[in-house]
Design a protein around this motif. Structure first.
Motif, mmCIF file in Angstrom:
data_model
loop_
_atom_site.group_PDB
_atom_site.id
_atom_site.type_symbol
_atom_site.label_atom_id
_atom_site.label_comp_id
_atom_site.label_asym_id
_atom_site.label_seq_id
_atom_site.Cartn_x
_atom_site.Cartn_y
_atom_site.Cartn_z
ATOM 1 N N ASN A 59 45.744 77.816 31.139
ATOM 2 C CA ASN A 59 46.946 78.121 31.921
ATOM 3 C C ASN A 59 46.667 79.288 32.864
ATOM 4 O O ASN A 59 46.415 80.406 32.417
ATOM 5 C CB ASN A 59 48.107 78.467 30.983
ATOM 6 N N SER A 88 45.631 70.535 37.798
ATOM 7 C CA SER A 88 46.888 69.798 37.854
ATOM 8 C C SER A 88 47.523 69.916 39.238
ATOM 9 O O SER A 88 47.546 71.010 39.826
ATOM 10 C CB SER A 88 47.858 70.337 36.803
ATOM 11 N N SER A 112 52.608 72.466 38.948
ATOM 12 C CA SER A 112 52.685 73.665 38.109
ATOM 13 C C SER A 112 53.810 73.521 37.092
ATOM 14 O O SER A 112 54.750 72.749 37.287
ATOM 15 C CB SER A 112 52.927 74.908 38.972
ATOM 16 N N SER A 113 53.704 74.284 36.004
ATOM 17 C CA SER A 113 54.758 74.290 34.993
ATOM 18 C C SER A 113 55.928 75.134 35.488
ATOM 19 O O SER A 113 55.770 76.323 35.777
ATOM 20 C CB SER A 113 54.218 74.870 33.686
ATOM 21 N N GLU A 120 58.577 75.956 33.757
ATOM 22 C CA GLU A 120 59.037 76.881 32.710
ATOM 23 C C GLU A 120 58.128 78.103 32.607
ATOM 24 O O GLU A 120 58.601 79.244 32.611
ATOM 25 C CB GLU A 120 59.090 76.170 31.355
ATOM 26 N N THR A 125 52.901 78.465 35.365
ATOM 27 C CA THR A 125 51.444 78.452 35.276
ATOM 28 C C THR A 125 50.912 77.124 35.797
ATOM 29 O O THR A 125 51.639 76.132 35.875
ATOM 30 C CB THR A 125 50.962 78.642 33.824
#
Length: 198
Positions: free
Chosen positions: A123, A157, A160-161, A163, A166
């Motif tokens: 991450n 990826s 991105s996340s 929440e 990251t």
């Protein structure tokens, strides 16, 4: 101003000196992540037809060969025993079957994983995402006190996340000795640059 330390005092304190020379300086980014199963090396053992499970031959942790019979299901339609085989060689990592129960067509009886390599998903914080690129070297440290190992970033990826704010990046890690167990968390350092200095 110059300070002189007696040789005996320096030796007791563990001080050592050496002549400065050329060196390779690494700029690294510390990150954290988790070891995961390589999804490209995971398969499910499923019956072609629904029926009653007559044999459930494997347990969690068992090693199987590709094509090995892992269960026998008596078909509801023909009452013929149908052999369910392992689609690949690996380790039984999930079992969802017991002898005597009824299962449907395509039900997952066993999940089998080849653990010869694993994914390490790291991450990267939002502020550092622009620094990360495919092919960068990553050093991965385990909590077991064993030696660190290295790999390269093979996937970043595209999303991105929301929440955690990251970005996930992935290293495919050789795991022939099965030291890297899926589910464990790891610390890693991504090498951002290397500079040779005089």
């Amino acid at each position: 101003m110059q300070t002189t330390i007696p040789a005996q005092a320096a030796e007791r304190a563990g001080l050592k000196t050496s002549v400065a020379g050329p060196a390779l300086i690494h700029s690294t980014l510390p990150v954290y992540g988790q070891i995961k199963l390589n999804a490209d090396r995971v398969a499910r053992a499923v019956p072609r037809f629904g029926g009653i499970v007559r044999e459930a031959r494997m347990s969690l942790g068992d090693t199987v060969m590709a094509g090995e019979i892992v269960a026998v299901v008596e078909s509801n339609q023909t009452l013929v025993n149908i052999e369910v085989t392992a689609p690949l060689a690996g380790l039984v990592v999930d079992r969802n079957v017991s002898a005597g129960e009824t299962v449907g067509e395509g039900a997952t009886l066993y999940t089998i994983a080849d653990l010869s390599d694993v994914w390490v998903d790291l991450n990267v914080p939002k502020r550092d995402q622009a620094k990360v690129q495919l092919g960068q070297t990553v050093t991965i440290y385990a909590d077991d006190g064993g030696p660190a190992t290295s790999g390269t970033i093979s996937w970043i990826s595209p999303i991105s996340s929301a929440e955690a704010q990251t970005l996930a990046v992935r290293v495919v890690l050789n795991n022939a000795d099965r030291r890297w167990r899926p589910g464990l968390f790891v610390k890693a350092e991504i090498t951002l640059s290397e500079v040779t200095v005089p």
